[in-house]
Write an enzyme that holds these catalytic residues in place. Sequence first.
Site, PDB file in Angstrom:
ATOM      1  CE  LYS A 130      -3.948  -2.196   2.244  1.00 45.32           C
ATOM      2  NZ  LYS A 130      -4.980  -2.040   3.291  1.00 45.32           N
ATOM      3  CE1 TYR A 141      -9.412  -2.905   0.240  1.00 41.85           C
ATOM      4  CE2 TYR A 141      -8.558  -1.023  -0.974  1.00 41.85           C
ATOM      5  CZ  TYR A 141      -8.345  -2.135  -0.167  1.00 41.85           C
ATOM      6  OH  TYR A 141      -7.076  -2.463   0.231  1.00 41.85           O
ATOM      7  CG  PHE A 150     -13.272   1.785   7.097  1.00 47.62           C
ATOM      8  CD1 PHE A 150     -12.824   1.207   5.914  1.00 47.62           C
ATOM      9  CD2 PHE A 150     -13.869   0.956   8.045  1.00 47.62           C
ATOM     10  CE1 PHE A 150     -12.964  -0.148   5.676  1.00 47.62           C
ATOM     11  CE2 PHE A 150     -14.017  -0.408   7.808  1.00 47.62           C
ATOM     12  CZ  PHE A 150     -13.559  -0.955   6.615  1.00 47.62           C
ATOM     13  NE  ARG A 171      -2.362  -5.955   6.995  1.00 47.71           N
ATOM     14  CZ  ARG A 171      -3.452  -6.638   6.658  1.00 47.71           C
ATOM     15  NH1 ARG A 171      -3.896  -7.608   7.431  1.00 47.71           N
ATOM     16  NH2 ARG A 171      -4.094  -6.344   5.551  1.00 47.71           N
ATOM     17  CG  ASN A 175      -3.653  -2.430   6.611  1.00 51.42           C
ATOM     18  OD1 ASN A 175      -3.519  -2.007   5.476  1.00 51.42           O
ATOM     19  ND2 ASN A 175      -4.592  -3.283   6.953  1.00 51.42           N
ATOM     20  CG  HIS A 214      -5.540  -6.248  -0.025  1.00 52.83           C
ATOM     21  ND1 HIS A 214      -6.707  -6.205   0.696  1.00 52.83           N
ATOM     22  CD2 HIS A 214      -5.745  -7.142  -1.031  1.00 52.83           C
ATOM     23  CE1 HIS A 214      -7.587  -7.030   0.131  1.00 52.83           C
ATOM     24  NE2 HIS A 214      -7.019  -7.606  -0.910  1.00 52.83           N
ATOM     25  CD  GLU A 256      -8.992  -9.017  -3.393  1.00 56.65           C
ATOM     26  OE1 GLU A 256      -9.894  -8.734  -2.583  1.00 56.65           O
ATOM     27  OE2 GLU A 256      -7.875  -9.449  -3.040  1.00 56.65           O
TER      28      GLU A 256
END
Length: 139
Positions: free
Chosen positions: A11, A51, A59, A104, A114, A117, A128
Amino acid sequence: MTTNRTFTMLKPDAVAANNIGPILAKINEAGFKIVAMKYTRLTHERAGEFYEVHKERSFYNDLLEYMSSGPIVAAILEKDNAVEAYRTLIGATDPSKASPGTIRNQFAKSIAANAVHGSDSDENAAIEGSFFFSKIEIY
Ligand code: CMP
């Protein structure tokens, strides 16, 4: 039935902190083979598609802002029982709950930023992976 592939993103926080190399090293050391990889950036809209399953969550908009804030690394990883093995390697979504030695625990800054993914099922791993890669980009 389990398959031998999962999907991951490194990320924006992990990329910005120059942690691509160290995270890929942990992935390799854990026995995963990288079968597809791409350095790219999600738009807000593309992050929203990725997402979409979380669209009712409080969120959601912050997640899209964050995931489109900088480049990411997308990859498909191969190993026996890949989805479960990779979720064990990355640790809990909330880094304060991630076990020592997990990605993480070592690299994530917060529950939103974080570091990585990881797909949560074989079905989502396939969805995905094909979100980012065509068949001819997977080796
Ligand atoms: P990821 O595994 O990419 O899947 C959904 C993401 O939503 C998750 O990692 C977190 O980055 C984010 N997320 C999950 N729960 C929260 C939360 N309570 N607050 C902010 N972000 C969250």
